[in-house]
Scaffold this motif. Structure first.
Motif, PDB file in Angstrom:
ATOM      1  N   ILE A   1     -29.548 -58.749  42.913  1.00  0.00           N
ATOM      2  CA  ILE A   1     -30.342 -57.781  42.131  1.00  0.00           C
ATOM      3  C   ILE A   1     -31.730 -58.335  41.839  1.00  0.00           C
ATOM      4  N   ASN A   2     -31.813 -59.604  41.465  1.00  0.00           N
ATOM      5  CA  ASN A   2     -33.124 -60.191  41.148  1.00  0.00           C
ATOM      6  C   ASN A   2     -34.032 -60.243  42.374  1.00  0.00           C
ATOM      7  N   SER A   3     -33.449 -60.486  43.541  1.00  0.00           N
ATOM      8  CA  SER A   3     -34.257 -60.501  44.759  1.00  0.00           C
ATOM      9  C   SER A   3     -34.836 -59.114  45.040  1.00  0.00           C
ATOM     10  N   ILE A   4     -34.000 -58.083  44.841  1.00  0.00           N
ATOM     11  CA  ILE A   4     -34.484 -56.718  45.059  1.00  0.00           C
ATOM     12  C   ILE A   4     -35.534 -56.356  44.026  1.00  0.00           C
ATOM     13  N   GLU A   5     -35.305 -56.739  42.772  1.00  0.00           N
ATOM     14  CA  GLU A   5     -36.258 -56.425  41.708  1.00  0.00           C
ATOM     15  C   GLU A   5     -37.600 -57.118  41.921  1.00  0.00           C
ATOM     16  N   TYR A   6     -37.549 -58.314  42.472  1.00  0.00           N
ATOM     17  CA  TYR A   6     -38.800 -59.039  42.749  1.00  0.00           C
ATOM     18  C   TYR A   6     -39.685 -58.240  43.696  1.00  0.00           C
ATOM     19  N   VAL A   7     -39.067 -57.662  44.700  1.00  0.00           N
ATOM     20  CA  VAL A   7     -39.844 -56.869  45.657  1.00  0.00           C
ATOM     21  C   VAL A   7     -40.271 -55.543  45.030  1.00  0.00           C
ATOM     22  N   ARG A   8     -39.395 -54.920  44.258  1.00  0.00           N
ATOM     23  CA  ARG A   8     -39.718 -53.610  43.661  1.00  0.00           C
ATOM     24  C   ARG A   8     -40.884 -53.705  42.677  1.00  0.00           C
ATOM     25  N   ARG A   9     -41.037 -54.864  42.052  1.00  0.00           N
ATOM     26  CA  ARG A   9     -42.163 -55.037  41.108  1.00  0.00           C
ATOM     27  C   ARG A   9     -43.495 -55.270  41.823  1.00  0.00           C
ATOM     28  N   ASP A  10     -43.434 -55.579  43.099  1.00  0.00           N
ATOM     29  CA  ASP A  10     -44.632 -55.863  43.878  1.00  0.00           C
ATOM     30  C   ASP A  10     -45.226 -54.553  44.385  1.00  0.00           C
ATOM     31  N   THR A  11     -46.364 -54.192  43.877  1.00  0.00           N
ATOM     32  CA  THR A  11     -46.979 -52.902  44.242  1.00  0.00           C
ATOM     33  C   THR A  11     -47.458 -52.880  45.695  1.00  0.00           C
ATOM     34  N   ASP A  12     -47.599 -54.045  46.324  1.00  0.00           N
ATOM     35  CA  ASP A  12     -48.037 -54.094  47.717  1.00  0.00           C
ATOM     36  C   ASP A  12     -46.870 -54.113  48.700  1.00  0.00           C
ATOM     37  N   ALA A  13     -45.622 -54.115  48.192  1.00  0.00           N
ATOM     38  CA  ALA A  13     -44.450 -54.307  49.054  1.00  0.00           C
ATOM     39  C   ALA A  13     -43.571 -53.062  49.092  1.00  0.00           C
ATOM     40  N   THR A  14     -42.903 -52.877  50.214  1.00  0.00           N
ATOM     41  CA  THR A  14     -41.951 -51.779  50.397  1.00  0.00           C
ATOM     42  C   THR A  14     -40.692 -52.326  51.054  1.00  0.00           C
ATOM     43  N   ILE A  15     -39.538 -52.127  50.396  1.00  0.00           N
ATOM     44  CA  ILE A  15     -38.272 -52.588  50.961  1.00  0.00           C
ATOM     45  C   ILE A  15     -37.916 -51.713  52.157  1.00  0.00           C
ATOM     46  N   THR A  16     -37.607 -52.361  53.265  1.00  0.00           N
ATOM     47  CA  THR A  16     -37.227 -51.611  54.472  1.00  0.00           C
ATOM     48  C   THR A  16     -35.746 -51.751  54.795  1.00  0.00           C
ATOM     49  N   ARG A  17     -35.117 -52.843  54.338  1.00  0.00           N
ATOM     50  CA  ARG A  17     -33.695 -53.008  54.596  1.00  0.00           C
ATOM     51  C   ARG A  17     -33.117 -54.071  53.686  1.00  0.00           C
ATOM     52  N   VAL A  18     -31.881 -53.835  53.269  1.00  0.00           N
ATOM     53  CA  VAL A  18     -31.087 -54.859  52.591  1.00  0.00           C
ATOM     54  C   VAL A  18     -29.820 -55.032  53.423  1.00  0.00           C
ATOM     55  N   HIS A  19     -29.625 -56.249  53.918  1.00  0.00           N
ATOM     56  CA  HIS A  19     -28.456 -56.501  54.757  1.00  0.00           C
ATOM     57  C   HIS A  19     -27.558 -57.520  54.073  1.00  0.00           C
ATOM     58  N   ILE A  20     -26.241 -57.230  54.114  1.00  0.00           N
ATOM     59  CA  ILE A  20     -25.246 -58.108  53.508  1.00  0.00           C
ATOM     60  C   ILE A  20     -24.237 -58.488  54.574  1.00  0.00           C
ATOM     61  N   LYS A  21     -23.981 -59.784  54.689  1.00  0.00           N
ATOM     62  CA  LYS A  21     -22.967 -60.263  55.625  1.00  0.00           C
ATOM     63  C   LYS A  21     -21.915 -61.048  54.845  1.00  0.00           C
ATOM     64  N   GLY A  22     -20.656 -60.576  54.940  1.00  0.00           N
ATOM     65  CA  GLY A  22     -19.583 -61.204  54.190  1.00  0.00           C
ATOM     66  C   GLY A  22     -18.794 -62.187  55.030  1.00  0.00           C
ATOM     67  N   PHE A  23     -18.367 -63.272  54.391  1.00  0.00           N
ATOM     68  CA  PHE A  23     -17.569 -64.307  55.049  1.00  0.00           C
ATOM     69  C   PHE A  23     -16.294 -64.544  54.250  1.00  0.00           C
ATOM     70  N   ALA A  24     -15.221 -64.876  54.964  1.00  0.00           N
ATOM     71  CA  ALA A  24     -13.984 -65.295  54.313  1.00  0.00           C
ATOM     72  C   ALA A  24     -13.642 -66.698  54.776  1.00  0.00           C
ATOM     73  N   SER A  25     -12.795 -67.381  54.002  1.00  0.00           N
ATOM     74  CA  SER A  25     -12.384 -68.733  54.378  1.00  0.00           C
ATOM     75  C   SER A  25     -11.225 -68.654  55.364  1.00  0.00           C
ATOM     76  N   PRO A  26     -10.942 -69.738  56.090  1.00  0.00           N
ATOM     77  CA  PRO A  26      -9.985 -69.667  57.206  1.00  0.00           C
ATOM     78  C   PRO A  26      -8.514 -69.645  56.817  1.00  0.00           C
ATOM     79  N   GLU A  27      -8.147 -69.864  55.572  1.00  0.00           N
ATOM     80  CA  GLU A  27      -6.711 -69.890  55.268  1.00  0.00           C
ATOM     81  C   GLU A  27      -6.149 -68.468  55.297  1.00  0.00           C
ATOM     82  N   GLY A  28      -4.890 -68.355  55.584  1.00  0.00           N
ATOM     83  CA  GLY A  28      -4.244 -67.043  55.662  1.00  0.00           C
ATOM     84  C   GLY A  28      -4.318 -66.469  57.061  1.00  0.00           C
ATOM     85  N   PRO A  29      -3.542 -65.425  57.350  1.00  0.00           N
ATOM     86  CA  PRO A  29      -3.534 -64.813  58.679  1.00  0.00           C
ATOM     87  C   PRO A  29      -4.898 -64.233  59.027  1.00  0.00           C
ATOM     88  N   TYR A  30      -5.270 -64.386  60.284  1.00  0.00           N
ATOM     89  CA  TYR A  30      -6.590 -63.924  60.727  1.00  0.00           C
ATOM     90  C   TYR A  30      -6.751 -62.420  60.554  1.00  0.00           C
TER      91      TYR A  30
END
Length: 500
Positions: free
Chosen positions: A223-252
């Motif tokens: 949220i703070n990263s997005i807010e930093y850009v939103r407060r910048d009058t010279d900036a426009t957000i074009t994409r927010v990408h999220i990549k999730g990772f899991a740990s290796p234990e448990g069935p694949y």
């Protein structure tokens, strides 16, 4: 004949002889009877060679007289000098004196008989001392008979000698205008804010609970990263990408379900929080972060793992994902317990990337404002525009170009412009480094030609200038002519014309 008459004739002869020698005591280019002169300077090995050819048959000397010719190198300002071995041209009696006393036995005594033809090949080579960069080769002439001390013959130079050649190794400095080029306008500046958030989910669940465990703090990272850009009058957000990772234990298969579901949950949370279009917030996932595990095993020395090489071999090996985890667990149970407790939690993370663009600055005032606040917001072409607002070569002008290549280290034209600045400042090695990244163009060939010229490689410089000219660059006739003049420069100027 009376004694009085004999004395009178003898006195008259003596007076005549004195008159003749009073005239002959002046030395000039005709007196020393050179038939050839060659002075060579090898600046590579710092050696000077003097070759003199003298015509003994042209000397008309009384039989008891001799002329001593001594080549002397005299520094500019007469601060240093080097006297070479003398050449002696002797009258008949003097020459026989040297012959009887064995001076001519070796054949290299440089003593020759006046009025007789001979091949005089005087040749001396010696180290070139620093003061010889600017000096004059002169000939000191003196005359003597069998008993007298040699008497100098007055020559026309300030040193009373006959000037023969001038040595000056200082070539003209190569000067050519530097050509700066605007970079290509690649569109608005794109920037990113990246980070990792460690969102905790209930075991085997995909629902997001904002206040569960440390989730509030981790969500605030995004949220703070997005807010930093939103407060910048010279900036426009074009994409927010999220990549999730899991740990290796448990069935694949279950890890695939969890990674995909949890990432989608987080994506929707961010999308709905800011009412972004669905296409603005994107996501991807990786069911098991084996690359992350490998980094921890390799680099995290604070963990007391006993079998690092063996575990790395399993990670890199051909086993399937579930079998890799099982192999570590069964073969190295102590290490696995530590990995499960201390490392696997760090592999359950969501990496986020907030991508945004900076508006295009259309006025010089806005460009200067952005440059003062954060130069990385400027396009490559903006740096060129800003530099042109300062006097060429000024401190500000140079600083802008050097900052530009710092922000855009791979831009060919900015590397070219930085190289031009460094060439002006004499930083040739740094200029070469930037020219290696300046691409291939007529302007680049021209700048590389200047670099070659400043390093003394006029042949290489001319070839590069010719290449730029052939490619269509204009105004190269003067640099080529200047480089050719320096290439053909001869450090020796002859001041005497030998007899033919």
């Amino acid at each position: 004949m009376t004694i009085k008459r004999i004395l009178s004739i003898s006195a008259a002869a003596a007076i005549a002889a004195q008159a003749t020698w009073a005239f002959d005591m002046r030395a000039d280019s005709t007196t020393i009877n050179l038939s050839n002169l060659n002075v060579s300077v090898d600046e590579t090995v710092h050696r000077v060679r003097v070759k003199i050819a003298i015509d003994p048959s042209a000397f008309d000397l009384p039989r008891d007289r001799e002329m001593i010719l001594t080549p002397v190198l005299m520094a500019a300002g007469r601060t240093d000098s080097l006297e070479l071995e003398p050449i002696t041209v002797a009258g008949r009696n003097r020459w026989y004196h040297y012959l009887r006393n064995g001076f001519l036995d070796g054949g290299d005594a440089d003593i020759y008989r006046a009025g007789k033809p001979a091949r005089v090949q005087y040749d001396r080579e010696f180290d070139m001392l620093p003061w010889m960069d600017h000096c004059t080769l002169e000939m000191r002439a003196a005359t003597a008979n069998c008993c007298d001390k040699p008497e100098p013959m007055a020559g026309p130079s300030p040193n009373g000698m006959v000037p023969m050649a001038k040595i000056d190794v200082t070539r003209p400095a190569f000067e050519a205008p530097f050509v700066f080029a605007p970079p290509v306008d690649a569109g608005p500046v794109t920037k990113n804010i990246e980070g990792s958030a460690f969102i905790t989910f209930v075991v085997n669940r995909t629902e997001l609970k904002e206040n569960y465990m440390n989730n509030r703090h981790e969500l605030d990272k995004i949220i703070n990263s997005i807010e930093y850009v939103r407060r910048d009058t010279d900036a426009t957000i074009t994409r927010v990408h999220i990549k999730g990772f899991a740990s290796p234990e448990g069935p694949y298969d279950n890890n695939v379900r969890l990674a995909m579901g949890r990432t989608e949950t987080l994506r929707r949370y961010v999308r709905d929080l800011y009412k972004f279009p669905d296409t603005t917030v994107t996501s991807s996932y990786e069911p098991e972060d084996w690359a992350g595990l490998r980094r921890y095993i390799t680099d995290s020395m604070q963990f007391d793992i006993s079998h690092r090489p063996e575990i790395l071999e399993i990670i890199d090996g051909p086993l399937g994902f579930d079998n890799k985890n099982l192999a570590i667990q069964t073969r190295y149970p102590e290490d696995y317990r530590l990995i499960l407790k201390e490392i696997y939690p760090w592999l359950r993370h969501s990496d986020y990337n907030v991508k945004y663009t900076i508006k295009v600055y259309t006025s010089l005032a806005d460009i200067k404002r952005a440059y003062a606040a954060d130069p990385s917001r400027l396009r490559a072409v903006d740096f060129y525009t800003l530099a042109q607002s300062y006097p060429e070569g000024s401190h500000e002008y140079c600083d802008v170009f050097m900052k530009a290549v710092e922000v855009y280290p791979d831009d060919p034209m900015l590397n070219l412009n930085a190289a031009n600045i460094e060439l002006q400042q004499g930083q040739l090695d740094k200029a070469q480094s930037h020219l290696l990244k300046a691409g291939n163009s007529p302007l680049t060939d021209y700048a590389r030609g200047i670099l070659a010229a400043k390093r003394g490689d006029m042949k290489g410089a001319i070839a590069l200038f010719e290449s730029a000219k052939k490619a269509g660059m204009e105004g190269l006739d003067n640099p080529i002519a200047t480089a050719e003049a320096i290439r053909d420069y001869h450090p020796v100027t002859y001041l005497i014309q030998p007899k033919k």
